[in-house]
Design an enzyme around this catalytic site. Structure first.
Site, PDB file in Angstrom:
ATOM      1  N   CYS A 283       0.866  -1.182   0.000  1.00 48.30           N
ATOM      2  CA  CYS A 283       0.000   0.000   0.000  1.00 48.30           C
ATOM      3  C   CYS A 283       0.900   1.229   0.000  1.00 48.30           C
ATOM      4  O   CYS A 283       2.114   1.129  -0.236  1.00 48.30           O
ATOM      5  CB  CYS A 283      -0.976  -0.007   1.172  1.00 48.30           C
ATOM      6  SG  CYS A 283      -0.187   0.008   2.799  1.00 48.30           S
TER       7      CYS A 283
ATOM      8  N   ASN B 272       2.407   1.443   4.178  1.00 51.41           N
ATOM      9  CA  ASN B 272       2.776   0.194   4.859  1.00 51.41           C
ATOM     10  C   ASN B 272       2.594   0.301   6.384  1.00 51.41           C
ATOM     11  O   ASN B 272       3.326  -0.304   7.155  1.00 51.41           O
ATOM     12  CB  ASN B 272       4.204  -0.252   4.511  1.00 51.41           C
ATOM     13  CG  ASN B 272       4.568  -1.665   4.970  1.00 51.41           C
ATOM     14  OD1 ASN B 272       5.698  -1.929   5.353  1.00 51.41           O
ATOM     15  ND2 ASN B 272       3.630  -2.583   4.962  1.00 51.41           N
TER      16      ASN B 272
ATOM     17  N   CYS C 294      -1.072   0.780   7.408  1.00 54.72           N
ATOM     18  CA  CYS C 294      -2.496   0.471   7.611  1.00 54.72           C
ATOM     19  C   CYS C 294      -2.936  -0.763   6.825  1.00 54.72           C
ATOM     20  O   CYS C 294      -3.104  -1.844   7.382  1.00 54.72           O
ATOM     21  CB  CYS C 294      -3.373   1.671   7.231  1.00 54.72           C
ATOM     22  SG  CYS C 294      -3.086   3.138   8.244  1.00 54.72           S
ATOM     23  N   ARG C 295      -3.117  -0.617   5.513  1.00 61.15           N
ATOM     24  CA  ARG C 295      -3.748  -1.688   4.737  1.00 61.15           C
ATOM     25  C   ARG C 295      -2.844  -2.892   4.519  1.00 61.15           C
ATOM     26  O   ARG C 295      -3.277  -4.036   4.739  1.00 61.15           O
ATOM     27  CB  ARG C 295      -4.229  -1.147   3.379  1.00 61.15           C
ATOM     28  CG  ARG C 295      -5.378  -0.165   3.515  1.00 61.15           C
ATOM     29  CD  ARG C 295      -5.595   0.600   2.236  1.00 61.15           C
ATOM     30  NE  ARG C 295      -4.483   1.499   1.968  1.00 61.15           N
ATOM     31  CZ  ARG C 295      -4.344   2.226   0.865  1.00 61.15           C
ATOM     32  NH1 ARG C 295      -5.269   2.132  -0.090  1.00 61.15           N
ATOM     33  NH2 ARG C 295      -3.321   3.029   0.723  1.00 61.15           N
ATOM     34  N   SER C 296      -1.609  -2.675   4.037  1.00 58.37           N
ATOM     35  CA  SER C 296      -0.791  -3.859   3.705  1.00 58.37           C
ATOM     36  C   SER C 296      -0.318  -4.636   4.940  1.00 58.37           C
ATOM     37  O   SER C 296      -0.262  -5.878   4.876  1.00 58.37           O
ATOM     38  CB  SER C 296       0.367  -3.508   2.770  1.00 58.37           C
ATOM     39  OG  SER C 296       1.244  -2.556   3.306  1.00 58.37           O
TER      40      SER C 296
ATOM     41  N   ASP D 220      -8.220   3.740   1.541  1.00 57.68           N
ATOM     42  CA  ASP D 220      -7.197   4.204   2.485  1.00 57.68           C
ATOM     43  C   ASP D 220      -7.891   4.693   3.758  1.00 57.68           C
ATOM     44  O   ASP D 220      -8.644   5.664   3.726  1.00 57.68           O
ATOM     45  CB  ASP D 220      -6.422   5.350   1.824  1.00 57.68           C
ATOM     46  CG  ASP D 220      -5.278   5.845   2.692  1.00 57.68           C
ATOM     47  OD1 ASP D 220      -5.238   5.511   3.896  1.00 57.68           O
ATOM     48  OD2 ASP D 220      -4.433   6.581   2.160  1.00 57.68           O
TER      49      ASP D 220
HETATM   50  P1  4NP Z   1      -1.680   2.833   4.134  1.00 58.77           P
HETATM   51  O1  4NP Z   1      -2.315   4.164   4.739  1.00 58.77           O
HETATM   52  O2  4NP Z   1      -1.218   3.151   2.722  1.00 58.77           O
HETATM   53  O3  4NP Z   1      -2.837   1.876   4.137  1.00 58.77           O
HETATM   54  O4  4NP Z   1      -0.558   2.409   5.054  1.00 58.77           O
HETATM   55  C1  4NP Z   1      -1.606   5.376   4.801  1.00 58.77           C
HETATM   56  C2  4NP Z   1      -0.686   5.585   5.800  1.00 58.77           C
HETATM   57  C3  4NP Z   1      -0.041   6.803   5.897  1.00 58.77           C
HETATM   58  C4  4NP Z   1      -0.316   7.799   4.991  1.00 58.77           C
HETATM   59  C5  4NP Z   1      -1.236   7.588   3.971  1.00 58.77           C
HETATM   60  C6  4NP Z   1      -1.882   6.369   3.878  1.00 58.77           C
HETATM   61  N1  4NP Z   1       0.327   9.051   5.111  1.00 58.77           N
HETATM   62  O5  4NP Z   1      -0.068   9.993   4.403  1.00 58.77           O
HETATM   63  O6  4NP Z   1       1.275   9.182   5.934  1.00 58.77           O
END
Ligand code: 4NP
Length: 156
Positions: free
Chosen positions: A8, A11, A13-15, A124
């Site tokens: 994702c 790295n 939240c989702r992955s 997200d």
């Molecule tokens: P992820 O979510 O891609 O599912 O890990 C996010 C985590 C952090 C951010 C964006 C999305 N960020 O903007 O820091």
């Protein structure tokens, strides 16, 4: 060994959630020696960090521990190491496709393994409320079952 990398943006939240859920499924099916699981981010923003505390809490409510995971960034060698490099949304998929060079056939969209959901992208949850993390886990659980079925049919 068949190797799966979930990817994702952050790295955190989702992955990592996908890594935890899919690994639990693999262990449950007695396939830990057969299927390897990892996750990474397309960005460098959170390298070395634990998964987001909201993602950890939501996963823990389903009996899955994400606390030992640490964020890393996807790297070119991943497209040689991993048989499946799986993006959560179209943006991840586009980034992975351009990094993959000759290995684009290894790049997938996670929810292509769960057509019954009618959802194309794992949303997200980072800027949303806690409910977003449960929605993410529901989608991940569905796609994990489909992915395992794909691996059984094509690799085992
Ligand atoms: P992820 O979510 O891609 O599912 O890990 C996010 C985590 C952090 C951010 C964006 C999305 N960020 O903007 O820091």
């Amino acid at each position: 060994m068949v190797k799966v990398l979930f990817v994702c943006l952050g790295n955190i939240c989702r992955s990592p959630s996908a890594e935890g859920v899919f690994r639990a499924l693999v262990e449950d099916q007695g396939l830990s020696e057969t299927i390897g699981v990892d996750s990474a981010g397309t960005s460098s923003w959170h390298i070395g960090q634990q998964p987001d505390s909201r993602a950890q809490a939501a996963a823990r409510r389903r009996g899955i521990d994400l606390s030992t995971q640490r964020c890393r960034q996807v790297k070119p060698a991943d497209f040689e190491t991993f048989d499946y490099v799986i993006g959560m949304d179209r943006s991840n998929f586009a980034d992975l496709s351009s990094l993959a060079a000759g290995a684009r056939d290894r790049v997938h969209m996670f929810l292509d393994f769960a057509p019954e959901t009618g959802v194309k992208e794992v949303p997200d949850p980072y800027y949303g409320g806690d409910g977003g993390f449960d929605e993410v886990l529901d989608l991940i659980e569905a796609a994990s079952k489909g992915l395992l079925e794909d691996i059984r049919q094509n690799h085992l």
